[in-house]
Design an enzyme around this catalytic site. Sequence first.
Site, PDB file in Angstrom:
ATOM      1  CG  HIS A  32      -9.168  -0.857  -5.245  1.00 23.80           C
ATOM      2  ND1 HIS A  32      -9.691  -1.176  -4.016  1.00 23.80           N
ATOM      3  CD2 HIS A  32     -10.170  -1.012  -6.154  1.00 23.80           C
ATOM      4  CE1 HIS A  32     -10.960  -1.522  -4.179  1.00 23.80           C
ATOM      5  NE2 HIS A  32     -11.276  -1.419  -5.463  1.00 23.80           N
ATOM      6  CG  LEU A  33      -3.893   3.103  -2.017  1.00 18.77           C
ATOM      7  CD1 LEU A  33      -3.598   2.962  -0.533  1.00 18.77           C
ATOM      8  CD2 LEU A  33      -3.266   4.369  -2.576  1.00 18.77           C
ATOM      9  CB  SER A  34      -2.680  -2.904  -4.178  1.00 19.08           C
ATOM     10  OG  SER A  34      -3.929  -3.455  -3.800  1.00 19.08           O
ATOM     11  CG  ASP A  62     -28.075  -3.728  -2.898  1.00 21.39           C
ATOM     12  OD1 ASP A  62     -27.674  -3.969  -4.060  1.00 21.39           O
ATOM     13  OD2 ASP A  62     -28.604  -4.591  -2.169  1.00 21.39           O
ATOM     14  NE  ARG A  89      -6.240  -9.002  -0.900  1.00 23.99           N
ATOM     15  CZ  ARG A  89      -6.615  -8.506   0.271  1.00 23.99           C
ATOM     16  NH1 ARG A  89      -7.555  -7.566   0.321  1.00 23.99           N
ATOM     17  NH2 ARG A  89      -6.064  -8.929   1.387  1.00 23.99           N
ATOM     18  CG  HIS A 135     -12.678  -7.977  -2.508  1.00 21.95           C
ATOM     19  ND1 HIS A 135     -12.289  -7.586  -3.776  1.00 21.95           N
ATOM     20  CD2 HIS A 135     -11.775  -7.418  -1.656  1.00 21.95           C
ATOM     21  CE1 HIS A 135     -11.199  -6.844  -3.681  1.00 21.95           C
ATOM     22  NE2 HIS A 135     -10.871  -6.728  -2.409  1.00 21.95           N
ATOM     23  CG  ASN A 195      -9.618   2.265  -1.455  1.00 26.48           C
ATOM     24  OD1 ASN A 195     -10.092   1.133  -1.422  1.00 26.48           O
ATOM     25  ND2 ASN A 195      -8.311   2.505  -1.380  1.00 26.48           N
ATOM     26  CE1 TYR A 210      -3.767  -2.356   0.222  1.00 24.34           C
ATOM     27  CE2 TYR A 210      -2.586  -3.331   2.055  1.00 24.34           C
ATOM     28  CZ  TYR A 210      -3.591  -3.390   1.127  1.00 24.34           C
ATOM     29  OH  TYR A 210      -4.428  -4.469   1.090  1.00 24.34           O
TER      30      TYR A 210
END
Length: 144
Positions: A99-101, A86, A110, A79, A73, A22
């Site tokens: 997402h950072l990664s 919703d 993931r 997941h 994020n 991260y």
Amino acid sequence: MRILVLHGPNLNLLGKREPEIYGTLSLDDINGALEALGAEFESDLGFFQSNSEGALVDAIQQAPENYDGILINPAAYTHTSVALRDALAAIGLPFVEVHLSNIHRREEFRHHSYLAPLALGQICGFGLDSYLLGLRALFNHIKN
């Protein structure tokens, strides 16, 4: 233009948590960079981080009262959370998932996102730039 930036679980630990995945920037560092970019677009940003799925759902449900879009994020809730999906579907605001990664280069569990099919787009794997690119895309979408 007002944008709500939502950070999901464990992102309060950025800078300390698994820096090889991260990075070393803290959540405050990321928010500061987003704030600077927001100023370039003459936009106000609101920031909210929670480890609680319900608190994030509440923030999403309240967003249309004050915001034009959401940069999110969802972290681990990406997941697992039908509730976030919703809530985002219910309010109808445009949003970008970041997402950072690169979640697609990580563990198999993931790879799936409940939010991505509803999002304007998903940007992942670029660290801080994932957030900055996502915010730029959201600004451009709302302006046009």
